[in-house]
Design an enzyme around this catalytic site. Sequence first.
Site, mmCIF file in Angstrom:
data_model
loop_
_atom_site.group_PDB
_atom_site.id
_atom_site.type_symbol
_atom_site.label_atom_id
_atom_site.label_comp_id
_atom_site.label_asym_id
_atom_site.label_seq_id
_atom_site.Cartn_x
_atom_site.Cartn_y
_atom_site.Cartn_z
ATOM 1 C CB SER A 24 -0.891 0.011 1.254
ATOM 2 O OG SER A 24 -1.586 1.233 1.387
ATOM 3 C CE1 TYR A 26 -3.789 -2.349 5.535
ATOM 4 C CE2 TYR A 26 -3.659 0.007 5.108
ATOM 5 C CZ TYR A 26 -3.734 -1.295 4.644
ATOM 6 O OH TYR A 26 -3.742 -1.531 3.295
#
Length: 277
Positions: A135, A148
């Site tokens: 990501s 996260y």
Amino acid sequence: MSSIVITGATAGIGRAAAILLASKQHKVFAAGRDKNALAELDAGYENITALEMDVTDGDSVTAAANKVIEALNGNAPDILVNNAGYAVVGPLEAVSDDEWERQFKTNVLGLVRVTRAFVTGMRERRRGRIVNVSSVAGRVTLPFFGPYNSTKHAVESISDSLRHELRPHGVEVVVIEPGAVKTRFGSLEQEQIAHWIENAPAYAEQLRILKSFHHDLHGKGADPITVAGSIVAACERHDPTPRSVVPFLPGSAFIAIKALLPTRVSDWIVKKLTGLP
């Protein structure tokens, strides 16, 4: 035609990538935990074999890997796409130990576990490719996204290490870095932010501002098909780029801000972009 295992294939980016890869005549093993979604993929799409797999469970991964290798006549798949993951969002002091542990067990240790299940066969064959879906959050960290974001930072580091380890053995490692994407993923993050607005009052005002910024960011996010296309490209190209940001903007701009500017300056820009005090 390649044989491809993709984890987290029952929803969002993973599902879109599995369907797109199968439409291009690749033999796809679509792995996940949602039995209904797996049954739909298995019955509804040619070239897809559904594979029940919980990446946090070693026995489940071993059983699934054995089924793949058996189906491929004793061979490892040509390509592994590590896509399984989810997001825990919230203030560090409020997120429990169990939530932190589950986050790392899935996003980091799950990726390592699945990779180990197939990499020996790739290395011994001296051919293979591992595509890790990271990501932009693996390069840039937003406040309250520590759990996260830290797992995706770990995926970036593991991928870099593995790329050098495996290159002499003919196995390539590719990283895909999606930015905001219009999937259920973003909605689940919104729900968590709303939860902490109610349950972590010391941070409520910051979280309200973050919720608005996050909503706008994902509202302008990429279609999952766009990210799925980048995964397909990483699987099909003869010499894929080791690291790709999808879409290129604004993700690459955020990464450049973080990498090139002094921390005080990048912190100021994050505050201006998010509206946080």
